[in-house]
Write a protein that holds these residues in place. Structure first.
Motif, PDB file in Angstrom:
ATOM      1  N   GLY A  19       0.815  -1.208   0.000  1.00 36.73           N
ATOM      2  CA  GLY A  19       0.000   0.000   0.000  1.00 36.73           C
ATOM      3  C   GLY A  19       0.852   1.264   0.000  1.00 36.73           C
ATOM      4  N   LEU A  20       2.006   1.203   0.670  1.00 32.22           N
ATOM      5  CA  LEU A  20       2.918   2.350   0.653  1.00 32.22           C
ATOM      6  C   LEU A  20       3.440   2.603  -0.754  1.00 32.22           C
ATOM      7  N   PHE A  21       3.689   1.520  -1.502  1.00 33.41           N
ATOM      8  CA  PHE A  21       4.085   1.643  -2.902  1.00 33.41           C
ATOM      9  C   PHE A  21       2.983   2.360  -3.677  1.00 33.41           C
ATOM     10  N   GLY A  22       1.728   2.001  -3.395  1.00 35.90           N
ATOM     11  CA  GLY A  22       0.605   2.660  -4.063  1.00 35.90           C
ATOM     12  C   GLY A  22       0.522   4.137  -3.717  1.00 35.90           C
ATOM     13  N   PHE A  23       0.747   4.471  -2.439  1.00 33.84           N
ATOM     14  CA  PHE A  23       0.772   5.877  -2.042  1.00 33.84           C
ATOM     15  C   PHE A  23       1.862   6.622  -2.811  1.00 33.84           C
ATOM     16  N   ASP A  24       2.989   5.964  -3.011  1.00 31.19           N
ATOM     17  CA  ASP A  24       4.080   6.551  -3.780  1.00 31.19           C
ATOM     18  C   ASP A  24       3.634   6.861  -5.208  1.00 31.19           C
ATOM     19  N   ILE A 145      -1.367  -2.304  -3.351  1.00 28.45           N
ATOM     20  CA  ILE A 145      -0.825  -1.212  -4.162  1.00 28.45           C
ATOM     21  C   ILE A 145      -1.969  -0.417  -4.789  1.00 28.45           C
ATOM     22  N   THR A 146      -2.940  -1.139  -5.362  1.00 29.93           N
ATOM     23  CA  THR A 146      -4.055  -0.443  -6.009  1.00 29.93           C
ATOM     24  C   THR A 146      -4.877   0.349  -4.993  1.00 29.93           C
ATOM     25  N   TRP A 147      -5.051  -0.206  -3.778  1.00 28.48           N
ATOM     26  CA  TRP A 147      -5.765   0.535  -2.741  1.00 28.48           C
ATOM     27  C   TRP A 147      -4.976   1.771  -2.315  1.00 28.48           C
ATOM     28  N   GLY A 148      -3.656   1.620  -2.203  1.00 30.76           N
ATOM     29  CA  GLY A 148      -2.829   2.773  -1.853  1.00 30.76           C
ATOM     30  C   GLY A 148      -2.938   3.882  -2.887  1.00 30.76           C
ATOM     31  N   ILE A 149      -2.919   3.476  -4.168  1.00 31.10           N
ATOM     32  CA  ILE A 149      -3.085   4.454  -5.250  1.00 31.10           C
ATOM     33  C   ILE A 149      -4.425   5.168  -5.125  1.00 31.10           C
ATOM     34  N   LEU A 150      -5.481   4.374  -4.927  1.00 32.37           N
ATOM     35  CA  LEU A 150      -6.837   4.928  -4.877  1.00 32.37           C
ATOM     36  C   LEU A 150      -7.027   5.847  -3.670  1.00 32.37           C
ATOM     37  N   ILE A 179      -1.327  18.333   3.369  1.00 31.45           N
ATOM     38  CA  ILE A 179      -2.178  17.399   4.123  1.00 31.45           C
ATOM     39  C   ILE A 179      -2.084  15.977   3.565  1.00 31.45           C
ATOM     40  N   PRO A 180      -2.247  15.761   2.238  1.00 29.00           N
ATOM     41  CA  PRO A 180      -2.120  14.389   1.719  1.00 29.00           C
ATOM     42  C   PRO A 180      -0.754  13.776   1.986  1.00 29.00           C
ATOM     43  N   TRP A 181       0.312  14.560   1.856  1.00 29.37           N
ATOM     44  CA  TRP A 181       1.655  14.021   2.081  1.00 29.37           C
ATOM     45  C   TRP A 181       1.894  13.721   3.559  1.00 29.37           C
ATOM     46  N   GLY A 182       1.232  14.424   4.463  1.00 30.02           N
ATOM     47  CA  GLY A 182       1.366  14.123   5.885  1.00 30.02           C
ATOM     48  C   GLY A 182       0.536  12.912   6.297  1.00 30.02           C
ATOM     49  N   VAL A 183      -0.690  12.821   5.742  1.00 30.09           N
ATOM     50  CA  VAL A 183      -1.589  11.713   6.090  1.00 30.09           C
ATOM     51  C   VAL A 183      -1.021  10.366   5.656  1.00 30.09           C
ATOM     52  N   GLN A 184      -0.181  10.348   4.626  1.00 30.32           N
ATOM     53  CA  GLN A 184       0.292   9.075   4.090  1.00 30.32           C
ATOM     54  C   GLN A 184       1.193   8.305   5.066  1.00 30.32           C
ATOM     55  N   MET A 185       1.610   8.928   6.163  1.00 30.51           N
ATOM     56  CA  MET A 185       2.437   8.192   7.131  1.00 30.51           C
ATOM     57  C   MET A 185       1.600   7.272   8.024  1.00 30.51           C
ATOM     58  N   VAL A 186       0.276   7.441   8.040  1.00 35.45           N
ATOM     59  CA  VAL A 186      -0.593   6.658   8.930  1.00 35.45           C
ATOM     60  C   VAL A 186      -0.472   5.149   8.684  1.00 35.45           C
ATOM     61  N   PRO A 187      -0.583   4.647   7.436  1.00 33.08           N
ATOM     62  CA  PRO A 187      -0.461   3.190   7.255  1.00 33.08           C
ATOM     63  C   PRO A 187       0.893   2.643   7.675  1.00 33.08           C
ATOM     64  N   ALA A 188       1.947   3.444   7.549  1.00 32.01           N
ATOM     65  CA  ALA A 188       3.269   2.979   7.969  1.00 32.01           C
ATOM     66  C   ALA A 188       3.322   2.797   9.486  1.00 32.01           C
ATOM     67  N   VAL A 189       2.685   3.694  10.227  1.00 35.74           N
ATOM     68  CA  VAL A 189       2.632   3.562  11.690  1.00 35.74           C
ATOM     69  C   VAL A 189       1.879   2.289  12.074  1.00 35.74           C
ATOM     70  N   VAL A 312      -8.458  -1.088  -8.686  1.00 35.17           N
ATOM     71  CA  VAL A 312      -8.738  -1.814  -7.441  1.00 35.17           C
ATOM     72  C   VAL A 312      -9.687  -2.977  -7.684  1.00 35.17           C
ATOM     73  N   VAL A 313     -10.801  -2.690  -8.354  1.00 34.23           N
ATOM     74  CA  VAL A 313     -11.863  -3.696  -8.509  1.00 34.23           C
ATOM     75  C   VAL A 313     -11.394  -4.879  -9.339  1.00 34.23           C
ATOM     76  N   LEU A 314     -10.671  -4.619 -10.440  1.00 34.53           N
ATOM     77  CA  LEU A 314     -10.316  -5.701 -11.357  1.00 34.53           C
ATOM     78  C   LEU A 314      -9.037  -6.434 -10.961  1.00 34.53           C
ATOM     79  N   THR A 315      -8.415  -6.037  -9.867  1.00 38.28           N
ATOM     80  CA  THR A 315      -7.333  -6.859  -9.314  1.00 38.28           C
ATOM     81  C   THR A 315      -7.910  -8.054  -8.559  1.00 38.28           C
ATOM     82  N   LEU A 316      -9.151  -7.922  -8.093  1.00 41.46           N
ATOM     83  CA  LEU A 316      -9.781  -9.001  -7.324  1.00 41.46           C
ATOM     84  C   LEU A 316      -9.887 -10.321  -8.083  1.00 41.46           C
TER      85      LEU A 316
END
Length: 549
Positions: A19-24, A145-150, A179-189, A312-316
């Motif tokens: 997911g962090l890769f997706g955020f990237d 990854i797709t969820w992180g992107i989304l 704000i988006p760049w700060g919020v992205q640290m939450v999943p890493a924590v 996201v949907v079609l990776t399922l």
């Protein structure tokens, strides 16, 4: 400390690293169209924007190359926790950026994290999961990854449109991107803390001769806590025999990497990661706003968001069915499909588009050089090809490009070989992130033909060189790749793991669980087997051999 034992839960949680890769990937796409970003960083385009975007994959390249040293020495789990710390530091620097240099430093540090995580998450997942669901759980990396992107894109989209007067406001506050760049640290924590409750890889524990811990983890994962469960004993036996053979060869992992039989697999793993980048998918993710601006249809940010949902949907379907339909068909059909959509999109832009001259240039499309103007059917077709391209990648190459390299290598070189494969991903990711903005600016639609040709080359390569790997344990991959069969011929055999489990269950085979933390491979590397394996048919022969000794 309590340890999780559900394979799906453990592998799914570890996939947050993906997911962090997706955020990237989407950390830039949602802010490129905002006036706050353009004004604060002096409207970077072409090479300037390419340099900012490429800073993160450049860091990821370094991180992936160094990931194996951390993972082999300190464990896969600790390597992932270290990557989380890097992501938190990098996110703080990005959110506090005062200039382009500080932004690039933050992106490089975040990139180090993504390089480590993208290399080690698939290794950890593949070493945890049984062969029947390995493709499914390693595919969770791609889904994350797709969820992180989304998620990151919609956070950015919400901030862009909800802060100040919206993304077109020339005086929009910088909070639109901070704000988006700060919020992205939450999943890493969350990942950093949660990993304390996940087990170590049993194969890593075995490689460190921590056999009692390895067996307990195997029992927890595959035997409901019973160390004498046939499946647990069979896996222990198979891991021990593979490790013993590696130690008897007395080669360093680096020397083993260049053996012809292993080097062939390293080249294949690196090629798959290379082709996944040269397919053009991440370019669609990084610079989709530019593409939608060129199509001149609806809001570029809103139109682009649909693409992330499709991803996201079609990776399922791939997660659910990859272990049924296999890796090889996904690679071959996926390349052919992506080639088709890119060629169609390029042709439409070539024959119906035009240069973005002074007459057609506006404040909203000033950062692109080629547009399709006043032709809604063609614009709709271009956007549709983009969506179909993403759908094809999501169901084929997306999951397989992580699953395949993580499962084809022997234990001794797995972390290093996967880090090299992932490094190939990040090398091309860096090159393309830097090169595509000027490509879009200077050759516009011709770029689609270039990436279409890359997919054509991948189609030929995978047809000739990629054997099917579904249904085999990690320890059985040597038979798949060293059998001498062409890649297009199916490799049929009964599973050794299943045979061992059946013989143990029927009482034909006895396996002694290690006591005191030492397995056979550590106790006596020259012995036939420290697992005290005896078949009922060979008891007399074993007794005679012992007496003669």
């Amino acid at each position: 400390m309590w340890q999780a034992s559900n394979v799906y839960a453990i592998c799914g949680f570890a996939a947050i690293g993906g997911g962090l890769f997706g955020f990237d990937i989407s950390s830039m796409s949602g802010v490129l169209g905002t006036q706050a970003y353009k004004r604060y960083f002096n409207n970077p385009v072409s090479y300037a924007q390419g340099g900012i975007t490429a800073a993160m994959p450049a860091g990821s390249l370094v991180g992936s190359l160094g990931s194996s040293f951390i993972a082999d020495k300190f464990s896969r789990k600790v390597a992932l926790q270290f990557s989380c710390v890097l992501w938190i530091i990098g996110s703080i620097l990005m959110a506090a950026s005062q200039n382009v240099a500080m932004l690039c430093v933050g992106r490089v540090i975040c990139g180090l994290c993504v390089g480590i995580a993208s290399s080690i998450v698939p290794v950890y997942q593949s070493e945890i999961a049984p062969k029947e669901i390995r493709g499914r759980v390693v595919s969770l990396q791609q889904w994350a990854i797709t969820w992180g992107i989304l998620i990151q894109y919609f956070i950015q989209f919400g901030a862009a449109e909800g802060i100040g007067g919206g993304s077109k406001d020339p005086n929009q506050p910088t909070a639109a991107f901070r704000i988006p760049w700060g919020v992205q640290m939450v999943p890493a924590v969350i990942l950093l803390i949660g990993l304390f409750f996940c087990p170590y890889s049993p194969r890593w524990l075995a490689s460190k001769d921590r056999w009692d811990e390895a067996v307990k983890v195997l029992a927890s994962l595959h035997g409901k806590g019973d160390v004498n469960h046939p499946k647990v004993l069979a896996q222990y036996q198979e891991i021990e025999e593979a490790l013993k053979l590696e130690r008897e060869q007395a080669q360093s992992s680096f020397r083993a990497l260049v053996q012809p039989r292993i080097l062939k697999r390293v080249a294949l793993g690196m090629s798959i990661q290379m082709w996944s980048q040269l397919s053009g998918m991440n370019i669609m993710m990084y610079y989709i706003v530019y593409i939608m601006e060129g199509a001149q249809i609806a809001s570029p940010l809103a139109t682009a968001s649909i693409q992330y949902v499709i991803n996201v949907v079609l990776t399922l379907p791939a997660i659910i069915f990859l272990d049924k339909w296999g890796r090889r068909p996904s690679l071959i059909l996926g390349s052919f499909g992506m080639m088709t959509w890119l060629f169609i999109s390029g042709a439409l832009q070539q024959y119906y588009g035009q240069p973005n001259t002074e007459e057609t240039r506006t404040a909203q499309n000033s950062d692109i050089s080629w547009i399709v103007s006043n032709n809604r059917p063609v614009s709709s077709a271009i956007v549709s090809c983009s969506y179909l391209f993403v759908a094809t990648f999501a169901t084929t190459w997306g999951p397989v490009s992580w699953t395949y390299p993580a499962e084809i290598f022997p234990s001794k070189v797995r972390a290093k070989a996967v880090s090299l494969s992932t490094a190939a991903n990040w090398f091309w990711n860096t090159a393309l992130a830097f090169a595509v903005p000027p490509l879009l600016w200077n050759i516009s639609y011709k770029m689609y033909y270039i990436f279409g040709a890359f997919n054509g080359a991948a189609f030929v390569h995978m047809t000739l060189m990629a054997p099917e790997t579904k249904g085999f344990t990690l320890e059985e991959m040597d038979e798949v790749f060293d059998s001498g069969r062409p890649a297009w011929k199916k490799h049929k055999k009964s599973s050794r793991l299943e045979e061992l489990a059946r013989e143990i269950e029927e009482g034909k085979l006895k396996v002694a669980v290690p006591v005191g933390g030492q397995g056979a491979a550590a106790a006596d590397e020259t012995a036939t087997s420290s697992a005290a394996v005896e078949t009922t048919e060979k008891k007399a022969e074993a007794t005679a051999t012992t007496a003669n000794a």
